[in-house]
Design an enzyme around this catalytic site. Structure first.
Site, short mmCIF file in Angstrom:
data_model
loop_
_atom_site.label_atom_id
_atom_site.label_comp_id
_atom_site.label_asym_id
_atom_site.label_seq_id
_atom_site.Cartn_x
_atom_site.Cartn_y
_atom_site.Cartn_z
N LYS A 165 0.80 -1.20 -0.27
CA LYS A 165 -0.09 -0.03 -0.07
C LYS A 165 0.98 1.34 0.09
CE LYS A 165 -1.82 2.35 3.67
NZ LYS A 165 -1.86 3.79 2.91
N GLY A 216 7.74 5.17 7.54
CA GLY A 216 6.90 6.37 7.47
C GLY A 216 7.13 6.99 8.98
N SER A 217 6.28 7.53 9.50
CA SER A 217 6.53 8.44 10.61
C SER A 217 6.85 7.53 11.99
CB SER A 217 5.54 9.64 10.94
OG SER A 217 4.24 8.63 11.06
N ALA A 219 5.31 8.02 14.85
CA ALA A 219 4.13 8.04 15.43
C ALA A 219 3.12 6.68 14.88
CB ALA A 219 3.15 9.13 15.43
N GLY A 221 4.68 4.39 13.04
CA GLY A 221 5.63 3.34 13.34
C GLY A 221 5.21 2.35 14.65
N GLU A 238 11.24 1.59 9.31
CA GLU A 238 12.17 2.73 8.86
C GLU A 238 11.29 3.93 9.00
OE1 GLU A 238 15.17 2.48 7.80
OE2 GLU A 238 15.52 0.53 7.24
N CYS A 272 13.98 11.13 4.66
CA CYS A 272 14.36 10.83 6.24
C CYS A 272 15.64 11.22 6.51
CB CYS A 272 13.91 9.30 6.45
SG CYS A 272 14.72 8.22 5.14
N GLU A 369 11.41 16.88 13.48
CA GLU A 369 11.70 16.69 12.11
C GLU A 369 10.95 17.53 11.06
OE1 GLU A 369 10.44 13.17 10.31
OE2 GLU A 369 12.02 13.05 9.06
P1 NAD Z 1 2.91 8.26 7.80
O1 NAD Z 1 3.49 7.52 8.92
O2 NAD Z 1 1.80 9.29 7.86
O3 NAD Z 1 2.50 7.19 6.58
C1 NAD Z 1 3.25 6.08 6.15
C2 NAD Z 1 2.33 5.26 5.56
O4 NAD Z 1 1.76 4.82 6.82
C3 NAD Z 1 1.20 5.76 4.66
O5 NAD Z 1 0.89 4.76 3.73
C4 NAD Z 1 -0.01 5.63 5.63
O6 NAD Z 1 -1.20 5.54 5.05
C5 NAD Z 1 0.32 4.43 6.62
N1 NAD Z 1 -0.13 4.62 7.99
C6 NAD Z 1 -0.58 5.51 8.58
N2 NAD Z 1 -0.91 5.21 9.90
C7 NAD Z 1 -1.05 3.74 9.82
C8 NAD Z 1 -1.10 2.84 10.77
N3 NAD Z 1 -1.70 3.16 12.21
N4 NAD Z 1 -0.96 1.57 10.70
C9 NAD Z 1 -0.36 1.16 9.48
N5 NAD Z 1 -0.10 1.99 8.45
C10 NAD Z 1 -0.54 3.51 8.76
O7 NAD Z 1 4.40 9.14 7.15
P2 NAD Z 1 4.41 10.16 5.74
O8 NAD Z 1 4.05 11.39 6.26
O9 NAD Z 1 3.72 9.50 4.84
O10 NAD Z 1 5.91 10.06 5.49
C11 NAD Z 1 6.88 10.86 6.18
C12 NAD Z 1 7.71 10.21 7.22
O11 NAD Z 1 8.28 8.94 6.69
C13 NAD Z 1 8.81 11.14 8.01
O12 NAD Z 1 8.91 10.79 9.33
C14 NAD Z 1 9.86 10.48 7.38
O13 NAD Z 1 11.15 10.66 7.98
C15 NAD Z 1 9.52 8.89 7.27
N6 NAD Z 1 10.68 8.33 6.37
C16 NAD Z 1 11.31 7.27 6.79
C17 NAD Z 1 12.34 6.62 6.08
C18 NAD Z 1 13.41 5.87 6.41
O14 NAD Z 1 13.70 5.12 5.60
N7 NAD Z 1 13.74 5.84 7.54
C19 NAD Z 1 12.21 6.94 4.53
C20 NAD Z 1 11.19 7.82 4.08
C21 NAD Z 1 10.27 8.61 4.77
#
Ligand code: NAD
Length: 468
Positions: A165, A216-217, A219, A221, A238, A272, A369
């Site tokens: 997804k 993702g974020s 929170a 994660g 990640e 990130c 961040e």
């Molecule tokens: P996000 O956490 O809001 O969303 C990421 C994904 O998770 C989306 O597909 C979202 O729909 C899904 N999601 C949200 N809540 C969820 C839950 N409770 N259960 C399962 N899935 C859920 O993050 P974002 O705003 O899309 O991305 C930005 C963040 O990602 C930043 O914090 C960035 O640093 C991080 N990031 C990390 C890396 C890395 O490799 N470490 C790489 C790129 C981005």
């Protein structure tokens, strides 16, 4: 019309959600919203495909090479969709299909290790690696294709099948890549679905997947970790970063400013592993601020299709509002604007490349961040103090130290509590090098051999040689 790919076929679109083009700020497309029933079908399809996909490593390698070729052949369509949904300058967008092909080729060429632990008169004991089964993969909006392939390529090579997804902000290129994967791979090996955060949560709590690979974020994660714990799914997380970059007194300031600021504002600062806090020694503070501001002022913000453009818009409205708010907050707390300082007037989510001086901890843009083109420059007198402040954060993704004395810089760089520490560079991430966060920046790693093994379960194979 964009559709999901489930069991190798376009899935019926039942409901849709809006996709905004950040260059115009307008809704320009509809993307399919995966229903609970469709999620079940996708999971069942992946589970069924796993039985045969896991068996033949050579067939998997061949299919991965074919997929790399198909992605390259469709690179223009993928790139155009990325520009449309994320506002990336076209050259930055075009790198993503290329990254997909590189990662597929890298993992297709990798041998699955099998280690001999004991080889004597009594036994041959080996350590082998079995695929896990169905992987639930969830990605963010900043590199929709590249970060997806960091998961897809090693998961496929190891013999797993996938339900993936993308972020609801950037579903389009992912849906196109899903169509391509459906054309090249056996049905059900990769199922591409789209929807909001609730769909991600439904994937992590679903009974079928044996692993969740999440980017993702922090929170989200943490929620993924809790949800996956219910049936002990394997998890790779990640997450975000707040990378420090420390300049030592002998750093080549113009060189460091060009490289660090260029990296910090890559993809409009939305990655990130980018420098997010610069630490400069008091003796050279003004020179550092001036050098960073000069580089920021030389960058062009604008139309992603104009070749002279360095920075497109921020990719989402919430992100645009957040960066705007963080910069305004810093200014209200006494930050000096050395470059930029706010949004660009007009439509779209454009923001001026911003350098903030005379800032310190306790201000949101330093402590959180920012994920955008706004960089705070902090002052330090004592290197031990700088290291302590660099580490005084829940994040621990990457960091860097800049000096003419690479050995001294290495000693200091190794004191940073981060997954990757760089010397005189930042955010170089080749496929062969494992990547992951310390502290709240993540759990586990992607890329390299450890990234492949994270999609397997170790299995000891013990063959007795003599009766005991
Ligand atoms: P996000 O956490 O809001 O969303 C990421 C994904 O998770 C989306 O597909 C979202 O729909 C899904 N999601 C949200 N809540 C969820 C839950 N409770 N259960 C399962 N899935 C859920 O993050 P974002 O705003 O899309 O991305 C930005 C963040 O990602 C930043 O914090 C960035 O640093 C991080 N990031 C990390 C890396 C890395 O490799 N470490 C790489 C790129 C981005």
């Amino acid at each position: 019309m964009f559709s999901m790919t489930i069991d190798g076929k376009p899935a019926e679109t039942v409901a849709t959600f809006d996709v905004v083009n950040p260059t115009s700020g307008e809704v320009e497309e509809q993307a399919p919203e995966c229903t609970p029933d469709q999620l079940d079908v996708a999971m069942a399809s992946a589970q069924q495909a796993f039985a045969s996909w896991r068996k033949d490593a050579d067939a998997r390698r061949g299919a991965m090479e074919d997929l790399a070729k198909a992605i390259v052949a469709n690179a223009d369509e993928l790139t155009a969709a990325l520009v449309r949904e994320s506002g990336k300058p076209v050259a930055v967008a075009a790198a993503e299909p290329a990254i997909c092909a590189t990662w597929l080729g890298y993992y297709a060429g990798m041998d699955m290790p099998r280690e001999t632990l004991v080889d004597d008169d009594t036994a041959l004991i080996e350590l082998a690696h079995r695929p896990l089964g169905v992987v639930a993969a969830i990605t963010p909006w900043n590199f929709p294709l590249g970060l997806a392939m960091w998961k897809i390529a090693p998961a496929l090579r190891a013999g797993n099948t996938i339900v993936i997804k993308s972020s609801p902000f950037t579903p389009l290129a992912s849906l196109i890549m899903g169509r391509i994967m459906g054309e090249v791979l056996p049905p059900g090996v990769v199922n591409t679905i789209t929807g909001g955060d609730a769909l991600g949560a439904a994937m992590t709590s679903h009974r079928v997947p044996r692993k969740v690979s999440f980017t993702g974020s922090v929170a989200a994660g943490k929620k993924v970790a809790v949800s996956s714990a219910a049936d002990l799914k394997r998890v790779t997380l990640e997450l975000g970063g707040n990378d420090p970059a420390i300049l030592l007194e002998d750093a080549d300031v113009p060189d460091a400013a060009a490289k660090l600021l260029g990296t910090a504002f890559f993809n409009t600062g939305q990655a990130c592993a980018l420098p997010k806090r610069i630490f400069a020694p008091t003796a050279r503070y003004d020179e550092v601020v001036e050098a960073f501001a000069a580089v920021a002022n030389s960058l062009r913000v604008g139309d992603p299709y104009d070749e002279a453009t360095n920075l497109g818009p921020l990719s989402t409205k919430p992100q645009y509002e957040r960066v705007t708010e963080l910069v305004a907050d810093a200014i209200s707390h006494g930050a000096r604007v050395a470059a930029g300082g706010g949004p660009v007037d007009g439509p779209g989510f454009f923001f001026r490349p911003t350098v903030l001086a005379d800032v310190s901890e306790g201000i949101r843009i330093v402590d959180e961040e920012q994920f955008g083109p706004a960089l705070p420059i902090l002052r330090y007198d004592d290197i031990d103090d700088a290291v302590q402040r660099a580490n005084d954060t829940e994040y621990g993704l990457c960091g860097s130290v800049w000096s003419a004395d690479a050995d001294r810089a290495t000693d200091i760089a190794e004191r940073l509590e981060v997954g990757t520490t760089f010397i005189n560079t930042h955010a170089i991430l080749p496929p062969s090098v494992q990547f992951g966060g310390a502290k709240s920046s993540g759990l586990g790693v992607e890329n390299g051999l450890p990234g492949l093994l994270s999609f397997t379960e170790a299995q000891v194979v013990h063959r007795a040689r003599a009766p005991r």
